[in-house]
Design a protein around this motif. Structure first.
Motif, PDB file in Angstrom:
ATOM      1  N   ASP A 109     -13.852  -1.996 -21.824  1.00 47.22           N
ATOM      2  CA  ASP A 109     -13.607  -0.890 -22.289  1.00 47.22           C
ATOM      3  C   ASP A 109     -13.941   0.382 -21.573  1.00 47.22           C
ATOM      4  N   TRP A 110     -15.150   0.571 -21.317  1.00 47.59           N
ATOM      5  CA  TRP A 110     -15.796   1.534 -20.772  1.00 47.59           C
ATOM      6  C   TRP A 110     -16.279   1.461 -19.267  1.00 47.59           C
ATOM      7  N   TYR A 111     -16.708   0.177 -18.669  1.00 44.92           N
ATOM      8  CA  TYR A 111     -16.852   0.252 -17.357  1.00 44.92           C
ATOM      9  C   TYR A 111     -15.833   0.097 -16.456  1.00 44.92           C
ATOM     10  N   THR A 112     -14.649  -0.480 -16.993  1.00 46.72           N
ATOM     11  CA  THR A 112     -13.395  -0.357 -16.217  1.00 46.72           C
ATOM     12  C   THR A 112     -13.307   1.041 -16.083  1.00 46.72           C
ATOM     13  N   GLN A 113     -13.115   1.774 -17.149  1.00 45.03           N
ATOM     14  CA  GLN A 113     -12.644   3.296 -17.010  1.00 45.03           C
ATOM     15  C   GLN A 113     -13.455   4.064 -15.900  1.00 45.03           C
ATOM     16  N   MET A 114     -14.748   3.726 -16.043  1.00 52.04           N
ATOM     17  CA  MET A 114     -15.870   4.244 -15.198  1.00 52.04           C
ATOM     18  C   MET A 114     -15.492   3.953 -13.666  1.00 52.04           C
ATOM     19  N   GLU A 115     -15.199   2.692 -13.385  1.00 55.15           N
ATOM     20  CA  GLU A 115     -14.943   2.189 -12.012  1.00 55.15           C
ATOM     21  C   GLU A 115     -13.527   3.035 -11.641  1.00 55.15           C
ATOM     22  N   GLU A 116     -12.629   3.080 -12.436  1.00 59.09           N
ATOM     23  CA  GLU A 116     -11.488   3.929 -11.994  1.00 59.09           C
ATOM     24  C   GLU A 116     -11.426   5.301 -11.700  1.00 59.09           C
ATOM     25  N   ILE A 117     -12.584   5.961 -12.483  1.00 63.07           N
ATOM     26  CA  ILE A 117     -12.950   7.151 -12.161  1.00 63.07           C
ATOM     27  C   ILE A 117     -13.641   7.401 -10.869  1.00 63.07           C
ATOM     28  N   LEU A 118     -14.485   6.440 -10.456  1.00 66.49           N
ATOM     29  CA  LEU A 118     -15.343   6.681  -9.481  1.00 66.49           C
ATOM     30  C   LEU A 118     -14.686   6.222  -7.980  1.00 66.49           C
ATOM     31  N   ARG A 132     -13.226   9.245 -22.310  1.00 70.48           N
ATOM     32  CA  ARG A 132     -13.659  10.588 -23.128  1.00 70.48           C
ATOM     33  C   ARG A 132     -13.339  10.229 -24.640  1.00 70.48           C
ATOM     34  N   GLU A 133     -12.064   9.956 -24.680  1.00 70.16           N
ATOM     35  CA  GLU A 133     -11.504   9.661 -25.994  1.00 70.16           C
ATOM     36  C   GLU A 133     -12.095   8.628 -26.824  1.00 70.16           C
ATOM     37  N   SER A 134     -12.411   7.427 -25.974  1.00 68.79           N
ATOM     38  CA  SER A 134     -13.039   6.234 -26.402  1.00 68.79           C
ATOM     39  C   SER A 134     -14.649   6.500 -26.952  1.00 68.79           C
ATOM     40  N   LEU A 135     -15.328   7.122 -26.011  1.00 70.40           N
ATOM     41  CA  LEU A 135     -16.340   7.628 -26.685  1.00 70.40           C
ATOM     42  C   LEU A 135     -16.623   8.461 -27.885  1.00 70.40           C
ATOM     43  N   ILE A 136     -15.595   9.380 -28.027  1.00 76.26           N
ATOM     44  CA  ILE A 136     -15.534  10.361 -29.220  1.00 76.26           C
ATOM     45  C   ILE A 136     -15.287   9.280 -30.386  1.00 76.26           C
ATOM     46  N   ALA A 137     -14.038   8.290 -30.104  1.00 79.05           N
ATOM     47  CA  ALA A 137     -13.942   7.419 -31.246  1.00 79.05           C
ATOM     48  C   ALA A 137     -15.182   6.488 -31.833  1.00 79.05           C
ATOM     49  N   CYS A 158     -28.944  -1.568 -22.696  1.00 76.68           N
ATOM     50  CA  CYS A 158     -29.336  -1.301 -21.307  1.00 76.68           C
ATOM     51  C   CYS A 158     -27.883  -1.393 -20.616  1.00 76.68           C
ATOM     52  N   SER A 159     -26.615  -1.833 -21.012  1.00 76.45           N
ATOM     53  CA  SER A 159     -25.594  -1.759 -20.593  1.00 76.45           C
ATOM     54  C   SER A 159     -24.954  -0.425 -20.618  1.00 76.45           C
ATOM     55  N   ILE A 160     -25.172   0.124 -21.905  1.00 81.54           N
ATOM     56  CA  ILE A 160     -24.476   1.508 -22.321  1.00 81.54           C
ATOM     57  C   ILE A 160     -25.217   2.683 -21.481  1.00 81.54           C
ATOM     58  N   ALA A 161     -26.600   2.303 -21.319  1.00 86.54           N
ATOM     59  CA  ALA A 161     -27.269   3.698 -20.864  1.00 86.54           C
ATOM     60  C   ALA A 161     -26.935   4.021 -19.430  1.00 86.54           C
ATOM     61  N   PRO A 162     -26.606   3.325 -18.512  1.00 88.66           N
ATOM     62  CA  PRO A 162     -26.436   3.638 -17.129  1.00 88.66           C
ATOM     63  C   PRO A 162     -24.881   4.413 -17.074  1.00 88.66           C
ATOM     64  N   LEU A 163     -24.051   3.951 -18.137  1.00 92.07           N
ATOM     65  CA  LEU A 163     -22.827   4.691 -17.989  1.00 92.07           C
ATOM     66  C   LEU A 163     -22.915   6.006 -18.832  1.00 92.07           C
ATOM     67  N   LEU A 164     -23.722   6.168 -19.744  1.00 96.63           N
ATOM     68  CA  LEU A 164     -23.860   7.592 -20.475  1.00 96.63           C
ATOM     69  C   LEU A 164     -24.812   8.508 -19.332  1.00 96.63           C
ATOM     70  N   GLN A 177     -18.009  16.726 -31.675  1.00 98.72           N
ATOM     71  CA  GLN A 177     -17.881  15.463 -32.634  1.00 98.72           C
ATOM     72  C   GLN A 177     -18.540  14.365 -31.793  1.00 98.72           C
ATOM     73  N   GLY A 178     -18.741  14.398 -30.475  1.00100.76           N
ATOM     74  CA  GLY A 178     -19.332  13.454 -29.767  1.00100.76           C
ATOM     75  C   GLY A 178     -20.921  13.489 -29.832  1.00100.76           C
ATOM     76  N   LYS A 179     -21.505  14.498 -30.563  1.00100.88           N
ATOM     77  CA  LYS A 179     -23.210  14.655 -30.663  1.00100.88           C
ATOM     78  C   LYS A 179     -23.726  13.320 -30.829  1.00100.88           C
ATOM     79  N   PRO A 180     -23.189  12.413 -31.749  1.00 96.91           N
ATOM     80  CA  PRO A 180     -23.980  11.139 -31.977  1.00 96.91           C
ATOM     81  C   PRO A 180     -24.205  10.443 -30.705  1.00 96.91           C
TER      82      PRO A 180
END
Length: 207
Positions: A109-118, A132-137, A158-164, A177-180
């Motif tokens: 859900d997240w790394y695939t989108q990150m690869e597309e952006i990069l 962005r919308e997925s992280l907010i949700a 460990c998987s999430i930290a590099p993306l953030l 609303q993404g503060k958490p």
């Protein structure tokens, strides 16, 4: 004393200093305080030595004595089993399976989108919006526990930290609303192991 080539005395990791996949393995290595020689490799100039070890020529590639591993998830789980303290996956099978499913979803859900952006192609803007919308949700999930669905730091974190860490690089700014998510990220970034895991290239992402 001479060391036979295939009997390496030190674990070696061939790492892309800019890749989130290499980053998450480096984070596991740092969290467990494992003695390792990290060799930075240009992913566009993979040497024949690495190709001999890994037929895909992918990074990261880990060499531990006679064992060679590639694919970051496999490496992460191997390290957790090979060096059991501190444990980064739950002990019971149900919780372990849940953690593995979380990691799978982070990748899909997240790394695939990150690869597309990069990659910077025509799909980058759409991927940026969707990530962005997925992280907010997902933000409410991060309000219940100090770590992802857990009181303890795990391979999921460990998987999430590099993306953030790469959100500024990805051009993603979260609204209030993404503060958490941002609070959770700050907890991860404050860990000594996270600071140790950063390559010079990754430190520059936040300069």
């Amino acid at each position: 004393m001479a060391v036979v080539a295939n009997k390496r005395s030190v674990m070696t990791m061939y790492s892309d200093p800019s890749s989130p996949y290499s980053h998450r393995v480096r984070l596991v290595l740092a969290e467990k305080n494992i003695t390792v020689e990290i060799k930075d490799v240009d992913p566009l100039n993979i040497s024949e030595d690495i190709m001999d070890l890994n037929p895909y020529g992918s990074l990261p590639t880990l060499v531990d004595r006679d064992l060679t591993l590639f694919e970051s998830r496999i490496i992460m789980e191997y390290l957790d089993e090979r060096f059991p303290h501190p444990p980064l996956l739950p002990v019971d099978p149900v919780s372990r399976a849940s953690s593995r499913l979380y990691m799978h979803r982070v990748s899909k859900d997240w790394y695939t989108q990150m690869e597309e952006i990069l990659a910077g192609g025509k799909g980058a803007a759409k991927a940026r919006k969707e990530l962005r919308e997925s992280l907010i949700a997902a933000a409410p999930i991060f309000t219940h526990k100090p770590y992802f669905m857990s009181d303890d730091f795990s391979l999921v974190d460990c998987s999430i930290a590099p993306l953030l860490w790469r959100l500024p690089l990805l051009g993603i700014e979260l609204p209030p609303q993404g503060k958490p998510v941002l609070d959770y990220a700050a907890r991860l970034f404050e860990r000594e192991s996270f600071r140790e895991s950063l390559s010079e290239a990754e430190r520059e992402m936040r300069d």
